[in-house]
Write a protein that holds these residues in place. Sequence first.
Motif, PDB file in Angstrom:
ATOM      1  N   ALA A   1       1.065  40.017 -50.154  1.00  0.00           N
ATOM      2  CA  ALA A   1       1.685  38.735 -49.810  1.00  0.00           C
ATOM      3  C   ALA A   1       3.203  38.820 -49.850  1.00  0.00           C
ATOM      4  CB  ALA A   1       1.180  37.647 -50.752  1.00  0.00           C
ATOM      5  N   ALA A   2       3.756  39.471 -50.864  1.00  0.00           N
ATOM      6  CA  ALA A   2       5.212  39.563 -50.974  1.00  0.00           C
ATOM      7  C   ALA A   2       5.800  40.348 -49.804  1.00  0.00           C
ATOM      8  CB  ALA A   2       5.601  40.218 -52.302  1.00  0.00           C
ATOM      9  N   GLN A   3       5.136  41.420 -49.394  1.00  0.00           N
ATOM     10  CA  GLN A   3       5.616  42.218 -48.265  1.00  0.00           C
ATOM     11  C   GLN A   3       5.544  41.426 -46.960  1.00  0.00           C
ATOM     12  OE1 GLN A   3       2.861  45.488 -49.038  1.00  0.00           O
ATOM     13  NE2 GLN A   3       4.591  46.870 -49.424  1.00  0.00           N
ATOM     14  N   ILE A   4       4.496  40.622 -46.831  1.00  0.00           N
ATOM     15  CA  ILE A   4       4.358  39.791 -45.629  1.00  0.00           C
ATOM     16  C   ILE A   4       5.492  38.784 -45.546  1.00  0.00           C
ATOM     17  CG2 ILE A   4       2.896  38.079 -44.457  1.00  0.00           C
ATOM     18  CD1 ILE A   4       0.494  39.548 -45.862  1.00  0.00           C
ATOM     19  N   MET A   5       5.786  38.120 -46.660  1.00  0.00           N
ATOM     20  CA  MET A   5       6.867  37.134 -46.659  1.00  0.00           C
ATOM     21  C   MET A   5       8.209  37.802 -46.327  1.00  0.00           C
ATOM     22  SD  MET A   5       5.106  34.450 -47.222  1.00  0.00           S
ATOM     23  CE  MET A   5       6.455  33.286 -47.184  1.00  0.00           C
ATOM     24  N   ALA A   6       8.444  38.989 -46.866  1.00  0.00           N
ATOM     25  CA  ALA A   6       9.690  39.706 -46.573  1.00  0.00           C
ATOM     26  C   ALA A   6       9.752  40.103 -45.106  1.00  0.00           C
ATOM     27  CB  ALA A   6       9.805  40.938 -47.473  1.00  0.00           C
ATOM     28  N   ALA A   7       8.617  40.547 -44.570  1.00  0.00           N
ATOM     29  CA  ALA A   7       8.580  40.931 -43.161  1.00  0.00           C
ATOM     30  C   ALA A   7       8.790  39.729 -42.254  1.00  0.00           C
ATOM     31  CB  ALA A   7       7.255  41.621 -42.847  1.00  0.00           C
ATOM     32  N   MET A   8       8.247  38.572 -42.631  1.00  0.00           N
ATOM     33  CA  MET A   8       8.493  37.358 -41.865  1.00  0.00           C
ATOM     34  C   MET A   8       9.980  37.053 -41.822  1.00  0.00           C
ATOM     35  SD  MET A   8       5.312  34.959 -43.179  1.00  0.00           S
ATOM     36  CE  MET A   8       6.294  33.487 -43.035  1.00  0.00           C
ATOM     37  N   GLU A   9      10.623  37.153 -42.977  1.00  0.00           N
ATOM     38  CA  GLU A   9      12.057  36.879 -43.058  1.00  0.00           C
ATOM     39  C   GLU A   9      12.849  37.864 -42.201  1.00  0.00           C
ATOM     40  OE1 GLU A   9      15.159  34.650 -43.873  1.00  0.00           O
ATOM     41  OE2 GLU A   9      13.232  34.211 -44.855  1.00  0.00           O
ATOM     42  N   GLY A  10      12.342  39.092 -42.109  1.00  0.00           N
ATOM     43  CA  GLY A  10      13.023  40.109 -41.316  1.00  0.00           C
ATOM     44  C   GLY A  10      12.736  40.039 -39.833  1.00  0.00           C
ATOM     45  N   GLY A  11      11.911  39.078 -39.413  1.00  0.00           N
ATOM     46  CA  GLY A  11      11.639  38.899 -37.990  1.00  0.00           C
ATOM     47  C   GLY A  11      10.495  39.716 -37.446  1.00  0.00           C
ATOM     48  N   ASP A  12       9.697  40.349 -38.313  1.00  0.00           N
ATOM     49  CA  ASP A  12       8.568  41.157 -37.858  1.00  0.00           C
ATOM     50  C   ASP A  12       7.562  40.288 -37.104  1.00  0.00           C
ATOM     51  OD1 ASP A  12       6.919  43.835 -38.304  1.00  0.00           O
ATOM     52  OD2 ASP A  12       5.566  42.157 -38.721  1.00  0.00           O
ATOM     53  N   ALA A  13       7.214  40.685 -35.881  1.00  0.00           N
ATOM     54  CA  ALA A  13       6.369  39.860 -35.015  1.00  0.00           C
ATOM     55  C   ALA A  13       4.969  39.681 -35.585  1.00  0.00           C
ATOM     56  CB  ALA A  13       6.301  40.463 -33.615  1.00  0.00           C
ATOM     57  N   LEU A  14       4.377  40.757 -36.130  1.00  0.00           N
ATOM     58  CA  LEU A  14       3.017  40.651 -36.660  1.00  0.00           C
ATOM     59  C   LEU A  14       2.976  39.754 -37.892  1.00  0.00           C
ATOM     60  CD1 LEU A  14       0.083  41.608 -36.398  1.00  0.00           C
ATOM     61  CD2 LEU A  14       0.679  43.563 -37.857  1.00  0.00           C
ATOM     62  N   ALA A  15       3.968  39.890 -38.771  1.00  0.00           N
ATOM     63  CA  ALA A  15       4.029  39.040 -39.961  1.00  0.00           C
ATOM     64  C   ALA A  15       4.223  37.582 -39.568  1.00  0.00           C
ATOM     65  CB  ALA A  15       5.160  39.497 -40.877  1.00  0.00           C
ATOM     66  N   GLN A  16       5.058  37.326 -38.567  1.00  0.00           N
ATOM     67  CA  GLN A  16       5.274  35.943 -38.158  1.00  0.00           C
ATOM     68  C   GLN A  16       4.057  35.361 -37.458  1.00  0.00           C
ATOM     69  OE1 GLN A  16       8.999  35.080 -36.264  1.00  0.00           O
ATOM     70  NE2 GLN A  16      10.167  35.663 -38.076  1.00  0.00           N
ATOM     71  N   ALA A  17       3.318  36.161 -36.717  1.00  0.00           N
ATOM     72  CA  ALA A  17       2.065  35.676 -36.128  1.00  0.00           C
ATOM     73  C   ALA A  17       1.071  35.306 -37.229  1.00  0.00           C
ATOM     74  CB  ALA A  17       1.474  36.747 -35.209  1.00  0.00           C
ATOM     75  N   THR A  18       1.029  36.121 -38.277  1.00  0.00           N
ATOM     76  CA  THR A  18       0.171  35.814 -39.425  1.00  0.00           C
ATOM     77  C   THR A  18       0.614  34.522 -40.085  1.00  0.00           C
ATOM     78  OG1 THR A  18      -0.208  38.176 -39.816  1.00  0.00           O
ATOM     79  CG2 THR A  18      -0.658  36.671 -41.646  1.00  0.00           C
ATOM     80  N   GLY A  19       1.935  34.369 -40.277  1.00  0.00           N
ATOM     81  CA  GLY A  19       2.470  33.150 -40.900  1.00  0.00           C
ATOM     82  C   GLY A  19       2.154  31.910 -40.090  1.00  0.00           C
ATOM     83  N   ARG A  20       2.292  31.984 -38.786  1.00  0.00           N
ATOM     84  CA  ARG A  20       1.972  30.832 -37.940  1.00  0.00           C
ATOM     85  C   ARG A  20       0.502  30.458 -38.048  1.00  0.00           C
ATOM     86  NH1 ARG A  20       5.477  33.635 -34.453  1.00  0.00           N
ATOM     87  NH2 ARG A  20       7.446  32.503 -34.131  1.00  0.00           N
ATOM     88  N   HIS A  21      -0.366  31.476 -38.064  1.00  0.00           N
ATOM     89  CA  HIS A  21      -1.798  31.220 -38.198  1.00  0.00           C
ATOM     90  C   HIS A  21      -2.088  30.587 -39.557  1.00  0.00           C
ATOM     91  CE1 HIS A  21      -6.093  32.952 -37.238  1.00  0.00           C
ATOM     92  NE2 HIS A  21      -6.073  31.647 -37.326  1.00  0.00           N
ATOM     93  N   TYR A  22      -1.440  31.104 -40.612  1.00  0.00           N
ATOM     94  CA  TYR A  22      -1.612  30.554 -41.957  1.00  0.00           C
ATOM     95  C   TYR A  22      -1.224  29.085 -41.986  1.00  0.00           C
ATOM     96  CZ  TYR A  22      -1.136  29.939 -47.009  1.00  0.00           C
ATOM     97  OH  TYR A  22      -1.260  29.477 -48.294  1.00  0.00           O
TER      98      TYR A  22
END
Length: 316
Positions: free
Chosen positions: A216-237
Amino acid sequence: MAERDSPVLVADVGGTNTRVALARGRTLVAASTERFRNAEYSGLDAVLQAFLERHRTLPERAAIALAGPVRGTQAEMTNLGWQVDASALAQATGMAEIALLNDLQAQGHALAHLPETHLRRLRTGTPEAGPKLVIGLGTGVNAAPVYAAGAGHIVPPAEAGHIHLPLRGDMDYRLADWLIARRGFASVEDVLSGAGLARLYAFHAQEAKTGRTFDAAQIMAAMEGGDALAQATGRHYVRLLAHVTADLALITLPFGGVYFIGGVARAFAPWLERFGFESAFTDMGRFSDLVTRFPVAIVEDDYAALSGCAAYLQAH
Protein backbone atom coordinates in the motif's frame (compact mmCIF):
# COMPACT_ATOMS: atom_id res chain seq x y z
CA MET A 1 -15.28 14.76 44.37
CA ALA A 2 -18.34 13.20 42.80
CA GLU A 3 -17.76 9.70 41.47
CA ARG A 4 -18.62 10.70 37.89
CA ASP A 5 -16.02 13.49 38.07
CA SER A 6 -13.28 11.06 39.11
CA PRO A 7 -10.67 10.17 36.51
CA VAL A 8 -11.32 7.11 34.36
CA LEU A 9 -8.94 5.06 32.25
CA VAL A 10 -9.41 4.86 28.48
CA ALA A 11 -7.41 2.73 26.04
CA ASP A 12 -7.24 2.09 22.31
CA VAL A 13 -5.71 -1.29 21.46
CA GLY A 14 -4.47 -1.71 17.89
CA GLY A 15 -2.52 -4.47 16.24
CA THR A 16 0.86 -2.79 16.84
CA ASN A 17 0.39 -0.19 19.58
CA THR A 18 -1.88 0.51 22.54
CA ARG A 19 -2.70 4.07 23.56
CA VAL A 20 -3.76 4.64 27.17
CA ALA A 21 -4.87 7.83 28.91
CA LEU A 22 -6.81 9.21 31.83
CA ALA A 23 -9.98 11.25 31.28
CA ARG A 24 -12.34 13.43 33.26
CA GLY A 25 -15.75 13.51 31.71
CA ARG A 26 -15.15 13.54 27.94
CA THR A 27 -11.80 15.35 28.25
CA LEU A 28 -8.46 13.55 28.20
CA VAL A 29 -6.21 14.58 31.07
CA ALA A 30 -3.34 16.68 29.72
CA ALA A 31 -0.04 14.79 29.26
CA SER A 32 -1.56 11.50 30.44
CA THR A 33 -1.64 9.78 27.04
CA GLU A 34 1.01 7.12 26.50
CA ARG A 35 1.71 4.69 23.68
CA PHE A 36 2.91 1.14 24.31
CA ARG A 37 4.36 -1.25 21.73
CA ASN A 38 2.33 -4.42 22.06
CA ALA A 39 5.24 -6.69 21.11
CA GLU A 40 7.01 -5.67 24.32
CA TYR A 41 4.19 -6.90 26.58
CA SER A 42 2.66 -10.29 27.30
CA GLY A 43 -0.91 -9.02 27.20
CA LEU A 44 -3.19 -6.07 27.78
CA ASP A 45 -3.11 -6.59 31.54
CA ALA A 46 0.66 -5.95 31.53
CA VAL A 47 0.19 -2.78 29.46
CA LEU A 48 -2.44 -1.38 31.81
CA GLN A 49 -0.45 -2.32 34.91
CA ALA A 50 2.58 -0.47 33.53
CA PHE A 51 0.46 2.61 32.85
CA LEU A 52 -1.16 2.59 36.30
CA GLU A 53 2.18 2.15 38.06
CA ARG A 54 3.68 5.04 36.11
CA HIS A 55 0.81 7.37 36.90
CA ARG A 56 0.35 6.15 40.49
CA THR A 57 -3.41 6.03 40.15
CA LEU A 58 -6.18 3.45 40.23
CA PRO A 59 -9.37 4.62 38.53
CA GLU A 60 -12.57 2.79 39.38
CA ARG A 61 -13.76 2.57 35.79
CA ALA A 62 -12.28 1.99 32.35
CA ALA A 63 -13.39 1.64 28.73
CA ILE A 64 -11.16 -0.09 26.22
CA ALA A 65 -11.47 0.02 22.44
CA LEU A 66 -10.09 -3.03 20.64
CA ALA A 67 -9.38 -3.69 16.97
CA GLY A 68 -11.23 -6.99 16.89
CA PRO A 69 -14.59 -8.60 17.55
CA VAL A 70 -16.07 -7.94 21.01
CA ARG A 71 -18.74 -10.18 22.48
CA GLY A 72 -19.95 -8.85 25.82
CA THR A 73 -17.04 -9.09 28.23
CA GLN A 74 -14.81 -11.06 25.84
CA ALA A 75 -12.66 -9.87 22.95
CA GLU A 76 -10.09 -11.39 20.64
CA MET A 77 -7.29 -9.44 18.99
CA THR A 78 -7.16 -11.37 15.74
CA ASN A 79 -3.93 -9.76 14.47
CA LEU A 80 -2.21 -9.88 17.85
CA GLY A 81 -3.14 -13.14 19.51
CA TRP A 82 -4.34 -11.52 22.74
CA GLN A 83 -7.49 -12.82 24.41
CA VAL A 84 -9.15 -10.13 26.52
CA ASP A 85 -11.61 -10.84 29.33
CA ALA A 86 -13.00 -7.79 31.13
CA SER A 87 -13.45 -9.59 34.47
CA ALA A 88 -9.92 -11.02 34.45
CA LEU A 89 -8.55 -7.64 33.41
CA ALA A 90 -10.36 -5.91 36.27
CA GLN A 91 -8.99 -8.46 38.73
CA ALA A 92 -5.43 -8.08 37.40
CA THR A 93 -5.47 -4.27 37.54
CA GLY A 94 -7.66 -3.71 40.60
CA MET A 95 -10.23 -1.62 38.73
CA ALA A 96 -13.87 -2.18 39.60
CA GLU A 97 -15.48 -1.89 36.17
CA ILE A 98 -14.08 -2.34 32.66
CA ALA A 99 -16.14 -2.02 29.48
CA LEU A 100 -14.90 -3.43 26.17
CA LEU A 101 -15.80 -1.76 22.87
CA ASN A 102 -14.91 -2.49 19.29
CA ASP A 103 -12.63 0.32 18.08
CA LEU A 104 -15.20 1.42 15.51
CA GLN A 105 -17.83 1.70 18.25
CA ALA A 106 -15.48 3.93 20.22
CA GLN A 107 -14.98 6.13 17.17
CA GLY A 108 -18.75 6.37 16.82
CA HIS A 109 -19.14 7.58 20.40
CA ALA A 110 -16.55 10.29 19.70
CA LEU A 111 -18.23 11.82 16.64
CA ALA A 112 -20.59 14.17 18.46
CA HIS A 113 -17.71 15.70 20.41
CA LEU A 114 -15.02 16.18 17.74
CA PRO A 115 -14.06 19.81 17.07
CA GLU A 116 -14.33 21.00 13.47
CA THR A 117 -10.55 21.38 13.35
CA HIS A 118 -10.24 17.57 13.62
CA LEU A 119 -12.37 16.97 10.52
CA ARG A 120 -11.56 17.20 6.83
CA ARG A 121 -14.81 17.94 5.00
CA LEU A 122 -15.20 16.15 1.66
CA ARG A 123 -18.75 17.27 0.91
CA THR A 124 -21.16 19.44 2.89
CA GLY A 125 -24.41 17.84 1.75
CA THR A 126 -27.46 19.04 3.67
CA PRO A 127 -26.64 18.26 7.32
CA GLU A 128 -29.48 17.80 9.77
CA ALA A 129 -30.24 15.92 12.96
CA GLY A 130 -30.20 12.19 12.44
CA PRO A 131 -28.00 9.11 12.47
CA LYS A 132 -24.32 9.24 11.62
CA LEU A 133 -22.28 6.56 9.88
CA VAL A 134 -18.64 5.80 10.72
CA ILE A 135 -16.56 3.81 8.22
CA GLY A 136 -13.12 2.49 9.14
CA LEU A 137 -10.47 1.99 6.43
CA GLY A 138 -7.23 0.57 7.72
CA THR A 139 -5.85 -2.89 8.40
CA GLY A 140 -9.48 -3.99 8.05
CA VAL A 141 -12.71 -2.39 6.92
CA ASN A 142 -15.87 -1.93 8.96
CA ALA A 143 -18.80 0.43 9.32
CA ALA A 144 -21.42 1.15 11.96
CA PRO A 145 -24.35 3.53 12.39
CA VAL A 146 -24.40 5.97 15.31
CA TYR A 147 -27.78 6.71 16.90
CA ALA A 148 -28.49 9.36 19.54
CA ALA A 149 -29.91 7.86 22.73
CA GLY A 150 -30.53 9.95 25.85
CA ALA A 151 -27.30 11.50 27.08
CA GLY A 152 -25.16 9.34 24.80
CA HIS A 153 -25.25 7.23 21.67
CA ILE A 154 -25.88 3.68 20.57
CA VAL A 155 -23.28 2.27 18.19
CA PRO A 156 -24.16 -1.34 17.36
CA PRO A 157 -21.29 -3.66 16.44
CA ALA A 158 -21.02 -4.81 12.85
CA GLU A 159 -18.77 -6.64 10.38
CA ALA A 160 -19.68 -4.58 7.34
CA GLY A 161 -16.32 -5.15 5.64
CA HIS A 162 -17.33 -8.71 4.83
CA ILE A 163 -20.27 -7.88 2.60
CA HIS A 164 -20.15 -8.35 -1.18
CA LEU A 165 -18.18 -5.81 -3.18
CA PRO A 166 -20.52 -3.73 -5.38
CA LEU A 167 -19.93 -4.46 -9.08
CA ARG A 168 -20.51 -2.17 -12.05
CA GLY A 169 -19.10 -2.94 -15.46
CA ASP A 170 -16.85 -5.60 -16.95
CA MET A 171 -13.72 -4.66 -14.99
CA ASP A 172 -15.49 -5.02 -11.64
CA TYR A 173 -16.78 -8.45 -12.62
CA ARG A 174 -13.29 -9.52 -13.69
CA LEU A 175 -11.99 -8.23 -10.35
CA ALA A 176 -14.63 -10.25 -8.49
CA ASP A 177 -13.71 -13.43 -10.39
CA TRP A 178 -10.03 -12.76 -9.68
CA LEU A 179 -10.74 -12.32 -5.95
CA ILE A 180 -12.96 -15.39 -5.73
CA ALA A 181 -10.23 -17.51 -7.28
CA ARG A 182 -7.77 -16.33 -4.62
CA ARG A 183 -9.95 -15.53 -1.60
CA GLY A 184 -13.08 -17.63 -2.12
CA PHE A 185 -15.24 -14.52 -1.88
CA ALA A 186 -15.15 -10.96 -3.24
CA SER A 187 -15.68 -8.78 -0.18
CA VAL A 188 -15.40 -5.07 0.48
CA GLU A 189 -12.45 -5.63 2.85
CA ASP A 190 -10.62 -7.64 0.18
CA VAL A 191 -10.23 -4.40 -1.80
CA LEU A 192 -10.67 -1.37 0.49
CA SER A 193 -8.32 -2.32 3.36
CA GLY A 194 -4.60 -1.57 3.23
CA ALA A 195 -3.86 -5.12 2.07
CA GLY A 196 -6.88 -4.83 -0.23
CA LEU A 197 -5.31 -1.89 -2.04
CA ALA A 198 -2.29 -4.10 -2.74
CA ARG A 199 -4.63 -6.78 -4.11
CA LEU A 200 -6.36 -4.25 -6.32
CA TYR A 201 -2.97 -3.14 -7.66
CA ALA A 202 -2.00 -6.78 -8.33
CA PHE A 203 -5.24 -7.22 -10.29
CA HIS A 204 -4.49 -4.13 -12.39
CA ALA A 205 -0.91 -5.33 -12.89
CA GLN A 206 -2.25 -8.61 -14.21
CA GLU A 207 -4.69 -6.78 -16.48
CA ALA A 208 -1.76 -4.71 -17.80
CA LYS A 209 0.46 -7.84 -17.99
CA THR A 210 3.26 -6.25 -15.96
CA GLY A 211 3.44 -8.75 -13.09
CA ARG A 212 4.46 -6.03 -10.60
CA THR A 213 3.47 -6.22 -6.93
CA PHE A 214 3.49 -3.21 -4.59
CA ASP A 215 2.37 -2.82 -1.00
CA ALA A 216 0.00 0.00 0.00
CA ALA A 217 2.76 2.47 0.87
CA GLN A 218 4.53 1.85 -2.45
CA ILE A 219 1.27 2.30 -4.34
CA MET A 220 0.59 5.64 -2.67
CA ALA A 221 4.14 6.81 -3.46
CA ALA A 222 3.80 5.68 -7.07
CA MET A 223 0.50 7.54 -7.37
CA GLU A 224 2.20 10.69 -6.13
CA GLY A 225 4.96 10.13 -8.68
CA GLY A 226 2.48 9.96 -11.55
CA ASP A 227 2.75 6.22 -12.24
CA ALA A 228 -0.11 5.34 -14.62
CA LEU A 229 -0.79 1.85 -13.20
CA ALA A 230 -0.84 3.11 -9.60
CA GLN A 231 -3.18 5.94 -10.54
CA ALA A 232 -5.51 3.57 -12.39
CA THR A 233 -5.60 1.46 -9.23
CA GLY A 234 -6.29 4.57 -7.13
CA ARG A 235 -9.15 5.66 -9.36
CA HIS A 236 -10.70 2.20 -9.18
CA TYR A 237 -10.28 2.21 -5.38
CA VAL A 238 -11.98 5.60 -5.03
CA ARG A 239 -14.89 4.58 -7.25
CA LEU A 240 -15.46 1.35 -5.31
CA LEU A 241 -15.19 3.22 -1.99
CA ALA A 242 -17.77 5.75 -3.18
CA HIS A 243 -20.19 3.01 -4.24
CA VAL A 244 -19.77 1.09 -0.96
CA THR A 245 -20.28 4.31 1.01
CA ALA A 246 -23.43 5.19 -0.91
CA ASP A 247 -24.82 1.67 -0.43
CA LEU A 248 -24.23 1.83 3.33
CA ALA A 249 -25.67 5.35 3.46
CA LEU A 250 -28.91 4.18 1.84
CA ILE A 251 -29.16 1.49 4.53
CA THR A 252 -28.50 3.79 7.49
CA LEU A 253 -29.66 7.23 6.19
CA PRO A 254 -26.87 9.21 7.90
CA PHE A 255 -28.32 12.71 7.67
CA GLY A 256 -25.89 13.61 10.46
CA GLY A 257 -22.98 12.72 8.20
CA VAL A 258 -20.64 9.96 7.04
CA TYR A 259 -17.24 9.89 8.75
CA PHE A 260 -14.20 7.99 7.49
CA ILE A 261 -11.57 6.94 10.01
CA GLY A 262 -8.31 5.02 9.72
CA GLY A 263 -4.92 5.32 8.10
CA VAL A 264 -6.01 4.33 4.60
CA ALA A 265 -8.80 6.93 4.66
CA ARG A 266 -6.36 9.66 5.68
CA ALA A 267 -3.82 8.57 3.05
CA PHE A 268 -6.44 8.80 0.29
CA ALA A 269 -7.82 12.16 1.44
CA PRO A 270 -5.94 14.22 -1.19
CA TRP A 271 -6.99 11.84 -3.96
CA LEU A 272 -10.71 11.54 -3.38
CA GLU A 273 -11.67 14.73 -5.20
CA ARG A 274 -9.07 14.19 -7.92
CA PHE A 275 -10.27 10.66 -8.63
CA GLY A 276 -14.00 11.41 -8.71
CA PHE A 277 -15.38 10.40 -5.31
CA GLU A 278 -18.17 12.98 -5.53
CA SER A 279 -19.52 11.90 -8.91
CA ALA A 280 -19.34 8.19 -8.05
CA PHE A 281 -20.93 8.68 -4.61
CA THR A 282 -23.93 10.54 -6.03
CA ASP A 283 -24.34 8.23 -9.05
CA MET A 284 -27.21 6.23 -7.53
CA GLY A 285 -29.88 6.54 -10.21
CA ARG A 286 -33.27 7.51 -8.84
CA PHE A 287 -31.76 7.68 -5.33
CA SER A 288 -29.07 10.21 -6.30
CA ASP A 289 -30.99 13.17 -4.83
CA LEU A 290 -31.22 11.38 -1.47
CA VAL A 291 -27.54 10.42 -1.37
CA THR A 292 -26.55 13.99 -2.28
CA ARG A 293 -27.96 15.17 1.06
CA PHE A 294 -25.43 13.22 3.17
CA PRO A 295 -22.33 15.14 4.38
CA VAL A 296 -19.01 13.28 4.26
CA ALA A 297 -15.83 13.96 6.26
CA ILE A 298 -12.56 12.32 7.28
CA VAL A 299 -11.65 12.22 10.99
CA GLU A 300 -8.06 13.44 11.41
CA ASP A 301 -7.83 12.92 15.19
CA ASP A 302 -5.54 10.04 16.20
CA TYR A 303 -7.03 10.09 19.70
CA ALA A 304 -10.71 9.99 18.73
CA ALA A 305 -11.13 6.43 19.99
CA LEU A 306 -9.86 7.48 23.43
CA SER A 307 -12.31 10.39 23.50
CA GLY A 308 -15.06 8.02 22.39
CA CYS A 309 -14.29 5.68 25.28
CA ALA A 310 -14.52 8.64 27.67
CA ALA A 311 -17.84 9.72 26.15
CA TYR A 312 -19.15 6.17 26.52
CA LEU A 313 -18.26 6.07 30.21
CA GLN A 314 -19.79 9.48 30.85
CA ALA A 315 -23.09 8.33 29.34
CA HIS A 316 -23.12 5.01 31.18
